[in-house]
Design an enzyme around this catalytic site. Structure first.
Site, PDB file in Angstrom:
ATOM      1  N   TRP A 329       0.836  -1.201   0.000  1.00 11.43           N
ATOM      2  CA  TRP A 329       0.000   0.000   0.000  1.00 11.43           C
ATOM      3  C   TRP A 329       0.874   1.255   0.000  1.00 11.43           C
ATOM      4  CZ3 TRP A 329      -0.279   4.095   3.464  1.00 11.43           C
ATOM      5  CH2 TRP A 329      -1.353   4.975   3.297  1.00 11.43           C
ATOM      6  N   HIS A 330       2.007   1.193   0.688  1.00 10.21           N
ATOM      7  CA  HIS A 330       2.871   2.371   0.801  1.00 10.21           C
ATOM      8  C   HIS A 330       3.587   2.695  -0.505  1.00 10.21           C
ATOM      9  CE1 HIS A 330       2.389   1.867   5.190  1.00 10.21           C
ATOM     10  NE2 HIS A 330       2.698   3.151   5.235  1.00 10.21           N
ATOM     11  N   GLY A 331       3.791   1.727  -1.353  1.00  8.24           N
ATOM     12  CA  GLY A 331       4.498   2.023  -2.590  1.00  8.24           C
ATOM     13  C   GLY A 331       4.572   0.826  -3.510  1.00  8.24           C
ATOM     14  N   PHE A 522       2.617   8.366  -1.223  1.00  9.39           N
ATOM     15  CA  PHE A 522       1.870   7.125  -1.038  1.00  9.39           C
ATOM     16  C   PHE A 522       0.389   7.293  -1.347  1.00  9.39           C
ATOM     17  CE2 PHE A 522       5.221   6.930   2.430  1.00  9.39           C
ATOM     18  CZ  PHE A 522       6.153   6.375   1.581  1.00  9.39           C
TER      19      PHE A 522
END
Length: 522
Positions: A329-331, A522
Site C-alpha cells: 500500500w505504501h508504494g 503514497f
C-alpha cells in the site's frame, strides 16, 4: 498547495475559515458545506486540476454504491448485497491498481518472463490511496448494517475535507458525518481556534524545523548509496537513524497540522500517532504508528482473513499477509514489500515471544532496553522503506558493518570476533563530526522519549476524536518525567499564547524552501 507554504498559511486558510463561518452565519449549513467542498476541491486541484474529475467520479460512484447496497440488502437479501459490495470494492481497487501498480506489475512481469509490456506513462493521482481506502471502509460498513449517507454534499465533504484529504488520517464516516450535522460546528469558537492554531503551529515546527533539518543528514547518504558509493559506519547509521526520525517528525507534523486545521473548523479528526518510538515491542509500535492505517488493516483485512480466531498458525499467516499488503500500500516496489514482510516477521516473532515469556518488562531499565531494541529493529526496516532499490538498501547495510580502521587495534581479540560476524575495519578514523552526529541523534531520541506528545500537551481540551487521556499517558520509569510532562500541559494563557507565537514564527521563518511531505508519495 502545501500546509507548509506561505500561500496556504496566509491566504487560503484564513479566507476559507472566514468564508465558511460567514456562509454558515448568513446562509446556514448547506451553503457553508458547499463552500468548504469548493475550497477543498480547489486545494486538491492546485497540484493537478486534471485529477479533479477522477476524484469527483470516485466520490459519486461510492455515494451511489452505498445507497444501492442498503437497498439491495433490504430487498434482495445477503447474496445480492455481497455481490454488489464485491463489485464496488473491485472498482475501487481497480482504480488504485491501475494508477499505482500497473507500472510495477508490468515491470515485474517483464523481468520474470522477458515480455515487453508497456503500460505507458501513468501519473499517480495525489492521495488516491487515502480517499480510496476511506471509501472502501464506508462501503463495507454500509454492508454490515450501518446506515448510508443520503445527503450528497455531506458525503462529499466527508471524502474531500481538505485537512485530511491528502495524507490522512484515514477517517470513518461514523466519525465525521455526525460532526457535519452539529450546530456548534458552524459557529466560530475562540477555544477551537486557539487549540487548532497551537496544534497546527507544533506540527509546522516539526516539519519545517526538525524533519527538514534531519533530511539534510539522511538524503545525501541514501543518494550516495544509490550511486554505488562505499559508506562507512557513521555515515550509514547516522542516515538510517536520521531518516527514522525525519519520517516520524514529517508525518506526525502533517497529522498535527491536519488535526489543528480541522479543529479550527470545529471538526475533530482521529489521532495518527502515540509516541511510536517509545514502543517496547513491534506489537506496541503498530498500536502507536499511523494508527488510522493500522485500524483499517486490522478491521478490513486482518479480521476478515480470520484474525487470531483460527489458531496461532493461521494468525501468523494472516499477520504476514496483512503486513505484506500494508507494505505494498505504501508504494509500488519490492522494497516496500520487503519492508512489510520484515514487520510481519517481527510481529510473528513478537507473538511467539509473548507466548513463551508472558511476563512484561516493568523496571525502568528493562523498559529502556525494550525501547532500544524496538527502535533499532524499526530503524533497520526503514532502510528498505527509504531506499530506492535493493542495491541502495544493501549499500547502507554494508556501510553499517564498515567500522573505523583505528578500532581494530583498540578492540584486540574482539575485532577478530567482529570480523567473523561480518564486520570489517575499512572506515575512516573517528572525527569530532562523527561524535557530534551521534550526540545529536541521541538528543532527538531522548526528546521523543521524555518530552510530552502534542496530544498529551493538549489533553485537557479533547484534542482529537475519541481521545482519552489515559490512552496517551506517558510511561513512568524515570523520576520526575511524569511531573515534568504534566507541568507543560497547554492552557489558554498568555504564556502559552506567547509560546505558540514563537513556535509559529520560528517555523514560518524556516519556510525558505518548501518541501513536500514524505507521505504524499503514497
Amino acid at each position: 498547495m502545501l500546509f507548509n507554504s506561505h500561500i496556504f498559511i496566509f491566504v487560503f486558510l484564513p479566507l476559507t475559515l472566514a468564508g465558511f463561518f460567514l456562509a454558515a452565519h448568513y446562509g446556514g449549513r448547506r451553503p457553508a458545506i458547499i463552500l468548504l467542498i469548493a475550497a477543498s476541491l480547489f486545494f486538491y486541484g492546485w497540484w493537478n486540476p486534471a485529477f479533479l474529475l477522477l476524484l469527483a467520479l470516485s466520490v459519486a460512484f461510492n455515494f451511489t454504491s452505498g445507497i444501492a447496497l442498503a437497498q439491495v440488502a433490504e430487498r434482495r437479501g445477503e447474496t445480492a448485497a455481497r455481490a454488489l459490495l464485491c463489485a464496488g470494492v473491485a472498482v475501487n481497487l481497480g482504480l488504485i491498481g491501475y494508477f499505482k501498480y500497473a507500472g510495477f506489475l508490468a515491470g515485474s512481469l517483464n523481468a520474470l518472463t522477458g515480455s515487453l509490456i508497456d503500460p505507458g506513462s501513468i501519473v499517480l493521482p495525489l492521495a488516491i490511496s487515502f480517499f480510496t481506502f476511506q471509501q472502501i471502509a464506508y462501503l463495507v460498513d454500509v454492508r454490515q448494517g450501518q446506515a448510508p449517507e443520503t445527503d450528497f454534499p455531506r458525503y462529499c465533504l466527508f471524502v474531500v475535507f481538505f485537512p485530511q484529504l491528502i495524507a490522512g488520517p484515514i477517517v470513518h464516516h461514523r466519525e465525521m458525518l455526525p460532526q457535519f450535522a452539529e450546530d456548534r460546528t458552524f459557529a466560530p469558537r475562540a477555544e477551537n481556534l486557539a487549540i487548532g492554531t497551537t496544534i497546527f503551529a507544533i506540527g509546522l515546527f516539526k516539519k519545517v524545523v526538525i524533519a527538514d533539518s534531519l533530511a539534510t543528514v539522511a538524503s545525501p547518504t541514501f543518494a550516495a548509496a544509490e550511486a554505488g558509493a562505499e559508506l562507512h559506519f557513521f555515515q550509514a547509521w547516522s542516515a538510517a537513524f536520521a531518516y527514522s526520525l525525519q519520517l516520524y517528525f514529517d508525518f506526525s507534523g502533517y497529522s498535527d497540522m491536519a488535526i489543528g486545521i480541522a479543529r479550527m473548523f470545529g471538526i475533530k479528526l482521529p489521532l495518527n500517532f502515540n509516541a511510536p518510538y517509545r514502543a517496547t515491542s513491534i506489537i506496541d509500535f503498530w498500536r502507536r504508528w499511523h494508527m488510522t492505517l493500522s485500524r483499517f488493516l486490522r478491521d478490513y483485512l486482518y479480521i476478515p482473513l480470520g484474525g487470531g480466531r483460527r489458531g496461532p498458525l493461521r494468525r501468523h499467516v494472516n499477520l504476514m499477509i496483512t503486513m505484506l499488503l500494508g507494505g505494498l500500500w505504501h508504494g509500488a516496489g519490492w522494497t516496500f514489500v520487503v519492508w512489510g514482510g520484515l514487520h510481519g516477521a517481527m510481529l510473528v516473532i513478537n507473538h511467539l515471544w509473548r507466548h513463551l515469556f508472558p511476563t512484561r518488562a516493568t523496571r525502568w531499565w528493562s523498559i529502556a532496553l525494550a525501547r532500544l531494541i524496538t527502535f533499532f529493529a524499526v530503524t533497520l526496516a526503514w532502510v528498505f522503506f527509504r531506499a530506492e532499490s535493493f542495491s541502495g538498501a544493501l549499500a547502507v547495510f554494508d556501510g553499517m558493518r564498515n567500522l573505523p580502521y583505528t578500532l581494530a587495534a583498540r578492540l584486540g581479540p574482539i575485532s577478530d570476533v567482529l570480523v567473523m560476524l561480518g564486520f570489517r575495519f575499512d572506515g575512516p578514523y573517528i572525527t569530532l563530526d562523527h561524535k557530534l552526529s551521534v550526540a545529536w541523534l541521541a538528543f532527538w531520541i531522548a526528546f521523543l522519549w521524555f518530552m510530552p506528545t502534542t496530544q498529551w500537551l493538549m489533553r485537557n481540551f479533547s484534542p482529537a476524536f475519541g481521545f482519552r487521556s489515559a490512552d496517551y499517558a506517558p510511561v513512568a520509569g524515570v523520576p520526575g518525567v511524569v511531573w515534568f510532562q504534566a507541568a507543560l500541559a497547554w492552557r489558554p494563557s498568555l504564556v502559552w499564547a506567547g509560546t505558540t507565537a514563537v513556535i509559529a514564527a520560528v517555523a514560518v521563518m524556516g519556510l525558505t524552501r518548501v518541501s513536500e511531505f514524505l507521505y504524499f508519495q503514497f
